[in-house]
Design a protein around this motif. Structure first.
Motif, PDB file in Angstrom:
ATOM      1  N   LEU A 216      -4.051   8.542  16.367  1.00 19.36           N
ATOM      2  CA  LEU A 216      -3.170   8.251  15.529  1.00 19.36           C
ATOM      3  C   LEU A 216      -2.328   7.069  16.113  1.00 19.36           C
ATOM      4  CD1 LEU A 216      -1.632   8.901  12.819  1.00 19.36           C
ATOM      5  CD2 LEU A 216      -0.540  10.616  14.131  1.00 19.36           C
ATOM      6  N   ASP A 217      -1.899   7.295  17.339  1.00 10.64           N
ATOM      7  CA  ASP A 217      -1.041   6.243  18.165  1.00 10.64           C
ATOM      8  C   ASP A 217      -1.941   4.881  17.851  1.00 10.64           C
ATOM      9  OD1 ASP A 217       0.318   8.236  19.049  1.00 10.64           O
ATOM     10  OD2 ASP A 217      -0.301   8.160  21.167  1.00 10.64           O
ATOM     11  N   SER A 218      -3.176   4.773  18.157  1.00 15.29           N
ATOM     12  CA  SER A 218      -3.831   3.413  17.862  1.00 15.29           C
ATOM     13  C   SER A 218      -3.724   2.973  16.503  1.00 15.29           C
ATOM     14  CB  SER A 218      -5.342   3.630  18.287  1.00 15.29           C
ATOM     15  OG  SER A 218      -5.443   3.851  19.548  1.00 15.29           O
ATOM     16  N   PHE A 219      -3.705   3.797  15.606  1.00 13.29           N
ATOM     17  CA  PHE A 219      -3.739   3.361  13.919  1.00 13.29           C
ATOM     18  C   PHE A 219      -2.364   2.861  13.764  1.00 13.29           C
ATOM     19  CE2 PHE A 219      -3.584   4.282   9.447  1.00 13.29           C
ATOM     20  CZ  PHE A 219      -4.612   3.274   9.122  1.00 13.29           C
ATOM     21  N   LEU A 220      -1.337   3.546  14.508  1.00  7.92           N
ATOM     22  CA  LEU A 220      -0.076   3.219  14.061  1.00  7.92           C
ATOM     23  C   LEU A 220       0.169   1.768  14.910  1.00  7.92           C
ATOM     24  CD1 LEU A 220       2.068   6.476  14.808  1.00  7.92           C
ATOM     25  CD2 LEU A 220       1.995   5.076  12.680  1.00  7.92           C
TER      26      LEU A 220
ATOM     27  N   ASN B  95       3.460  12.204   8.785  1.00 13.69           N
ATOM     28  CA  ASN B  95       3.539  13.452   8.421  1.00 13.69           C
ATOM     29  C   ASN B  95       2.498  14.247   7.824  1.00 13.69           C
ATOM     30  OD1 ASN B  95       5.253  15.944   7.901  1.00 13.69           O
ATOM     31  ND2 ASN B  95       5.042  15.523   5.587  1.00 13.69           N
ATOM     32  N   VAL B  96       1.773  13.776   6.975  1.00 13.75           N
ATOM     33  CA  VAL B  96       0.445  14.257   6.399  1.00 13.75           C
ATOM     34  C   VAL B  96      -0.456  14.468   7.401  1.00 13.75           C
ATOM     35  CG1 VAL B  96      -1.212  13.910   4.573  1.00 13.75           C
ATOM     36  CG2 VAL B  96       0.960  13.734   3.959  1.00 13.75           C
ATOM     37  N   ALA B  97      -0.706  13.149   8.205  1.00 14.02           N
ATOM     38  CA  ALA B  97      -1.967  12.923   9.136  1.00 14.02           C
ATOM     39  C   ALA B  97      -1.738  14.223  10.174  1.00 14.02           C
ATOM     40  CB  ALA B  97      -1.772  11.665   9.864  1.00 14.02           C
TER      41      ALA B  97
ATOM     42  N   LEU C  60       0.915  -1.058  -0.015  1.00  8.65           N
ATOM     43  CA  LEU C  60      -0.087   0.094   0.117  1.00  8.65           C
ATOM     44  C   LEU C  60       0.733   1.252   0.069  1.00  8.65           C
ATOM     45  CD1 LEU C  60      -2.621  -0.972   2.692  1.00  8.65           C
ATOM     46  CD2 LEU C  60      -2.799  -1.343   0.331  1.00  8.65           C
ATOM     47  N   ASP C  61       0.948   2.050  -1.123  1.00 11.97           N
ATOM     48  CA  ASP C  61       1.588   3.390  -1.068  1.00 11.97           C
ATOM     49  C   ASP C  61       0.688   4.246  -0.194  1.00 11.97           C
ATOM     50  OD1 ASP C  61       3.349   5.397  -1.898  1.00 11.97           O
ATOM     51  OD2 ASP C  61       2.757   5.352  -3.912  1.00 11.97           O
ATOM     52  N   THR C  62       1.742   5.276   0.198  1.00 10.23           N
ATOM     53  CA  THR C  62       1.302   6.196   1.195  1.00 10.23           C
ATOM     54  C   THR C  62      -0.112   6.883   0.943  1.00 10.23           C
ATOM     55  OG1 THR C  62       3.530   6.993   1.529  1.00 10.23           O
ATOM     56  CG2 THR C  62       1.926   8.261   2.448  1.00 10.23           C
ATOM     57  N   ASN C  63      -0.417   7.104  -0.323  1.00  7.67           N
ATOM     58  CA  ASN C  63      -1.357   7.928  -1.056  1.00  7.67           C
ATOM     59  C   ASN C  63      -2.900   6.968  -0.530  1.00  7.67           C
ATOM     60  OD1 ASN C  63      -1.527   5.941  -3.053  1.00  7.67           O
ATOM     61  ND2 ASN C  63      -0.558   7.367  -4.472  1.00  7.67           N
ATOM     62  N   ILE C  64      -2.640   5.800  -0.541  1.00  6.91           N
ATOM     63  CA  ILE C  64      -3.915   4.689  -0.121  1.00  6.91           C
ATOM     64  C   ILE C  64      -4.248   5.255   1.079  1.00  6.91           C
ATOM     65  CG2 ILE C  64      -4.745   2.680   0.019  1.00  6.91           C
ATOM     66  CD1 ILE C  64      -4.147   3.441  -2.772  1.00  6.91           C
ATOM     67  N   LEU C  65      -3.156   5.200   2.152  1.00  2.11           N
ATOM     68  CA  LEU C  65      -3.391   5.487   3.701  1.00  2.11           C
ATOM     69  C   LEU C  65      -4.061   6.973   3.757  1.00  2.11           C
ATOM     70  CD1 LEU C  65      -0.300   4.025   5.252  1.00  2.11           C
ATOM     71  CD2 LEU C  65      -2.643   2.834   5.051  1.00  2.11           C
ATOM     72  N   ILE C  66      -3.668   7.689   2.981  1.00  2.14           N
ATOM     73  CA  ILE C  66      -4.047   9.090   3.048  1.00  2.14           C
ATOM     74  C   ILE C  66      -5.637   9.400   2.627  1.00  2.14           C
ATOM     75  CG2 ILE C  66      -3.743  11.523   2.209  1.00  2.14           C
ATOM     76  CD1 ILE C  66      -0.624  10.962   2.383  1.00  2.14           C
TER      77      ILE C  66
ATOM     78  N   VAL D 248       6.592   4.862   4.232  1.00  2.00           N
ATOM     79  CA  VAL D 248       5.004   4.798   3.977  1.00  2.00           C
ATOM     80  C   VAL D 248       4.563   5.235   5.392  1.00  2.00           C
ATOM     81  CG1 VAL D 248       2.828   3.758   3.888  1.00  2.00           C
ATOM     82  CG2 VAL D 248       4.707   3.120   2.245  1.00  2.00           C
ATOM     83  N   VAL D 249       5.134   4.731   6.281  1.00  2.00           N
ATOM     84  CA  VAL D 249       4.663   5.203   7.822  1.00  2.00           C
ATOM     85  C   VAL D 249       5.097   6.775   7.956  1.00  2.00           C
ATOM     86  CG1 VAL D 249       4.935   4.798  10.214  1.00  2.00           C
ATOM     87  CG2 VAL D 249       4.595   2.921   8.934  1.00  2.00           C
ATOM     88  N   GLN D 250       6.190   7.111   7.425  1.00  2.00           N
ATOM     89  CA  GLN D 250       6.721   8.300   7.828  1.00  2.00           C
ATOM     90  C   GLN D 250       6.023   9.314   7.152  1.00  2.00           C
ATOM     91  OE1 GLN D 250      10.783   7.925   6.706  1.00  2.00           O
ATOM     92  NE2 GLN D 250      11.777   7.812   8.594  1.00  2.00           N
ATOM     93  N   GLU D 251       5.914   8.938   5.957  1.00  2.00           N
ATOM     94  CA  GLU D 251       4.998   9.961   5.053  1.00  2.00           C
ATOM     95  C   GLU D 251       3.681  10.300   5.489  1.00  2.00           C
ATOM     96  OE1 GLU D 251       7.355   9.088   0.801  1.00  2.00           O
ATOM     97  OE2 GLU D 251       5.409   8.386   1.330  1.00  2.00           O
ATOM     98  N   PHE D 252       3.127   9.083   5.846  1.00  4.86           N
ATOM     99  CA  PHE D 252       1.462   9.097   6.430  1.00  4.86           C
ATOM    100  C   PHE D 252       1.385   9.930   7.926  1.00  4.86           C
ATOM    101  CE2 PHE D 252      -1.707   7.379   9.314  1.00  4.86           C
ATOM    102  CZ  PHE D 252      -2.652   7.832   8.581  1.00  4.86           C
TER     103      PHE D 252
END
Length: 140
Positions: A67-71, A52-54, A7-13, A46-50
């Motif tokens: 965010l902690d729970s999602f991570l 940052n955007v979140a 899953l690329d970052t844009n999917i998570l975003i 992907v985690v870093q980019e996500f």
């Protein structure tokens, strides 16, 4: 979802982005399926980019405890490709040979190292193949 998929970052975003409900729904299904089936793969990048955007774009939509729970509950279990010298070397070889940006080369290299058959991304050409890996734009 029967194959391992990256899953690329844009999917998570898009899974957070309420401005496009159809993309948000599709992205949420991919993230949920990837996490529950244990076939979803992401990398440190992907985690870093996500995150940052979140923290920037969705400040107020995504609360820190959420965010902690999602991570911990979703992203960390899918994070199968760590940063390593080999990842960088593979990405550098790809950068030289496939004409993509450095960050896209890192994504492709991570998907290949994760033994994925599908790379879900909106940023790379739909249908493009990298050996056994194929890019799918899930929003087409």
């Amino acid at each position: 979802m029967s194959d391992r998929c990256f899953l690329d970052t844009n999917i998570l975003i898009y899974s957070l982005d309420q401005s496009s409900p159809s993309k948000q729904d599709r992205a949420r299904r991919l993230v949920t399926d990837g996490a529950t089936s244990k076939r979803g793969v992401i990398s440190y990048q992907v985690v870093q980019e996500f995150v940052n955007v979140a923290l920037r774009k969705f400040q107020g939509v995504v609360l820190r405890p959420d965010l902690d729970s999602f991570l911990q509950g979703v992203l960390f279990p899918m994070m199968a490709v760590p940063s390593s010298p080999w990842l960088f070397l593979d990405a550098l070889r790809l950068y030289d040979s496939i004409s993509v940006s450095w960050y896209d080369a890192l994504i492709v290299a991570a998907a290949l190292q994760g033994n994925c058959q599908i790379l879900y991304s909106e940023d790379l050409q739909h249908g493009r193949r990298f050996g056994d890996l194929v890019v799918e734009n899930p929003f087409l």
